[in-house]
Each structure stands twice: as structure tokens, then as C-alpha cells.
Design a protein around this motif. Structure first.
Motif, short mmCIF file in Angstrom:
data_model
loop_
_atom_site.label_atom_id
_atom_site.label_comp_id
_atom_site.label_asym_id
_atom_site.label_seq_id
_atom_site.Cartn_x
_atom_site.Cartn_y
_atom_site.Cartn_z
N THR A 186 0.82 -1.21 0.00
CA THR A 186 0.00 0.00 0.00
C THR A 186 0.85 1.25 0.00
OG1 THR A 186 -0.24 -0.13 2.41
CG2 THR A 186 -2.00 -1.07 1.09
N ASP B 3 3.31 1.16 -3.51
CA ASP B 3 2.56 1.20 -4.76
C ASP B 3 1.74 2.48 -4.90
OD1 ASP B 3 3.66 -1.15 -5.51
OD2 ASP B 3 1.85 -2.35 -5.30
N ASN B 4 1.19 2.99 -3.82
CA ASN B 4 0.46 4.26 -3.92
C ASN B 4 1.39 5.41 -4.26
OD1 ASN B 4 -2.10 3.25 -3.50
ND2 ASN B 4 -1.99 3.50 -1.29
N LEU C 72 2.44 4.90 -7.94
CA LEU C 72 1.39 5.33 -8.86
C LEU C 72 1.28 6.84 -8.89
CD1 LEU C 72 -0.93 4.66 -10.77
CD2 LEU C 72 -2.43 4.60 -8.77
N VAL D 203 1.59 8.99 -12.23
CA VAL D 203 0.50 9.88 -12.61
C VAL D 203 1.01 11.31 -12.77
CG1 VAL D 203 -1.64 10.94 -11.76
CG2 VAL D 203 -1.39 8.47 -11.74
N ILE E 230 -8.30 9.01 -11.22
CA ILE E 230 -7.85 7.62 -11.21
C ILE E 230 -6.95 7.36 -10.01
CG2 ILE E 230 -6.36 5.97 -12.43
CD1 ILE E 230 -7.48 7.18 -15.04
N TRP E 231 -6.03 8.28 -9.75
CA TRP E 231 -5.12 8.13 -8.62
C TRP E 231 -5.89 8.08 -7.30
CZ3 TRP E 231 -1.21 12.35 -6.81
CH2 TRP E 231 -0.33 11.81 -5.88
N LEU F 83 -9.06 7.23 -6.81
CA LEU F 83 -9.85 6.00 -6.73
C LEU F 83 -8.98 4.79 -6.40
CD1 LEU F 83 -12.33 6.52 -9.70
CD2 LEU F 83 -12.82 6.66 -7.25
N VAL F 84 -7.79 4.74 -6.94
CA VAL F 84 -6.88 3.63 -6.64
C VAL F 84 -6.43 3.68 -5.18
CG1 VAL F 84 -4.61 2.64 -7.13
CG2 VAL F 84 -6.13 3.25 -9.00
N ILE F 85 -6.18 4.87 -4.66
CA ILE F 85 -5.79 5.00 -3.25
C ILE F 85 -6.91 4.51 -2.34
CG2 ILE F 85 -5.35 6.70 -1.43
CD1 ILE F 85 -3.64 8.24 -3.43
N ALA G 146 -9.39 2.43 -3.15
CA ALA G 146 -9.59 0.99 -3.35
C ALA G 146 -8.49 0.18 -2.66
CB ALA G 146 -9.62 0.67 -4.84
N SER G 147 -7.26 0.64 -2.72
CA SER G 147 -6.19 -0.12 -2.07
C SER G 147 -6.30 -0.06 -0.55
CB SER G 147 -4.82 0.37 -2.53
OG SER G 147 -4.56 1.67 -2.05
#
Length: 98
Positions: free
Chosen positions: A40, A43-44, A47, A51, A70-71, A73-75, A77-78
Motif C-alpha cells: 500500500t 505502490d500508492n 502510482l 500519474v 484515477i489516482w 480511486l486507486v488510493i 480501493a487499495s
């Protein structure tokens, strides 16, 4: 190459380094909580750097906003996935450990 292209390349390359570090942490750390931390965090950040590099190359404001969304939402979700996996490991489920 312009300064913007060089900055985009440097940011993207730094992001890839963090992705590799997260993957190495996932493979090398001993327990699920340590692995989650490696994934987490690294990778965050990785990303985020990728980005930011892509934002420098984006055509317009709309593309930059899409990349930022997108960034985010991925944060989210993770974080949810990591919390779910961590709670599952605390409840004694052994199918998550190798």
C-alpha cells in the motif's frame, strides 16, 4: 528533449522504482501485515509519481483531472482492500498466508 519531458521521465522512473520496491517487499516480508504495508505504501507512492509524470505530458486540463481521479480511486480501493485483508488475517483465516 525539453525540461518537461525530462521531468516526466524522471517522475515515471521514480514511480517504477517504488513499484519494484513494493513488489520486493511483498515477496520478502514474513507476514501478511508487513506485505500489506509494503504494497500500500510503495505502490500508492509509485502510482502517484507515474500519474504526475503522465500529467506533465497530458494534452489538457480534462486529461489531468482524469488522471487525478484515477489516482484517488486507486488510493481508496487499495486502502479498502488492505483493511479487508488485514481484518481477515486477524480473524484467523489461514488461506491468506503462503
Amino acid at each position: 528533449m525539453s525540461a518537461v519531458e525530462i521531468a516526466a521521465f524522471v517522475l515515471t522512473a521514480a514511480g517504477v522504482v517504488f513499484f519494484v520496491a513494493g513488489t520486493v517487499g511483498m515477496l520478502r516480508f514474513p507476514d501478511a501485515h508487513s506485505r500489506l504495508h509494503a504494497l500500500t505504501k510503495a505502490d500508492n507512492l509509485g502510482l502517484g509519481l507515474v500519474v504526475l509524470g503522465a500529467m506533465l505530458q497530458a494534452d489538457g486540463l480534462f486529461s489531468v483531472l482524469k488522471l487525478a481521479l484515477i489516482w484517488i480511486l486507486v488510493i481508496v480501493a487499495s486502502a479498502v482492500a488492505a483493511q479487508t485483508i488485514a481484518r481477515a488475517t486477524l480473524s484467523g483465516r489461514s488461506d491468506l498466508e503462503p
